[in-house]
Write an enzyme that holds these catalytic residues in place. Structure first.
Site: not given
Ligand code: PXG
Length: 290
Positions: A148
């Protein structure tokens, strides 16, 4: 607001990082977005572990242990009286001008405990619209999607801008060879004849923590669930479709590229999973208060 920076809690106005920080200069770092519900942090240890795996790949030494990071996150939440909210953990390589990381030794660790708006309530009740964006996810051979990483998100931001221009709730991204990957900040699932499918990690997706929770809930409800390569044909012809993410939670998608999915209303299995998810986040999670 109290911000955690490298072991200290400081007021927001004093929470500053160097203009030479490699996170700012090159997107050289990793992050986590975490949610708290009713005074509990959902899947705290899973998020801590994922940040450590990202850091291990980037060869950034996290300045605290796993337990130390979990404790720092809880401490920051407590200092801000957070019960329901969004916690953003950012780790960068540290301070140094120039690409070469050789002499950069002091990583920057920042924790913010704040709020992040969900999609409008209406989207949870009526479902959102997706559009396929032209921008592709980077191939896994180029940018390991399981990290990430900060830098990767320029692509996701550009994709989100494309979706915004189209007036859609979210953008659906494909792999370079045209398989369905994920939305700009969420994973995607479909339901077909009672079975649930989601793309495998190697398509170039983040292995979402909410994605794993949705798969667990499906198994508990005895809905067969598997990872499978999906094309737009599969999405357009699905009975139900939904997205998962820490920010989005579980949100139904009812229209994709102008096609109604199933009945065009959030489907029965999606609604059950949303209800189970709400129950899960309320009962599970690490308590913030001591
Ligand atoms: N794909 C991508 C590209 C992400 O960035 C998810 C899937 C979902 O993953 P999780 O582990 O959250 O179920 C993400 C998650 C933000 C923000 O700051 C971005 C995410 C999660 C929380 C906040 O905008 N991305």
């Amino acid at each position: 607001m109290q911000i955690y920076i490298n072991g200290e809690l400081v007021p927001e106005a004093e929470a500053k990082v160097s203009v030479f920080d490699h996170g700012l200069l090159y997107g050289d770092g990793a992050f986590e977005g975490i949610r708290a519900y009713g005074g509990r942090i959902f899947r705290l240890h899973e998020h801590v572990d994922r940040l450590f795996r990202s850091a291990q790949h980037l060869a950034i030494q996290v300045p605290v242990t796993r337990d130390g990071l979990a404790e720092a996150i809880l401490r920051t939440a407590r200092a801000n009286n957070l019960t329901d909210g969004y916690i953003r953990v950012t780790l960068t390589r540290g301070v140094g001008l120039g690409l070469d990381p050789k002499n950069i030794t002091n990583p920057t660790l920042v924790i913010i405990a704040s709020q992040l708006a969900l999609y409008p309530r209406e989207m949870y009740e009526n479902g959102l619209e997706l559009v396929t964006v032209a921008l592709r996810v980077p191939p896994a051979q180029a940018l390991e999607p399981r990290i990430k990483s900060l830098g990767k998100y320029v692509n996701n931001i550009l994709a989100k801008m494309e979706a915004n221009r189209a007036g859609a709730g979210e953008g659906l991204m494909l792999s370079s060879d045209g398989y369905v990957a994920e939305a700009t900040g969420d994973n995607i699932f479909i339901l077909c004849k009672g079975e649930m499918f989601t793309p495998p990690a190697h398509v170039g997706i983040l292995e979402g923590i909410t994605r794993a929770a949705a798969m667990e809930l499906a198994r508990r409800l005895e809905i067969p669930v598997s990872e499978r390569m999906l094309t737009l044909y599969d999405i357009y012809n699905a009975d139900e479709c939904f997205l998962t993410g820490t920010a989005a939670e579980i949100v139904p998608a009812v229209k994709v590229d102008g096609r109604l999915i199933g009945t065009g209303r959030p489907g029965p299995l999606t609604k059950r999973l949303m209800a189970e998810f709400r129950a899960l986040v309320a009962e599970e999670g690490v308590p913030i208060s001591r």
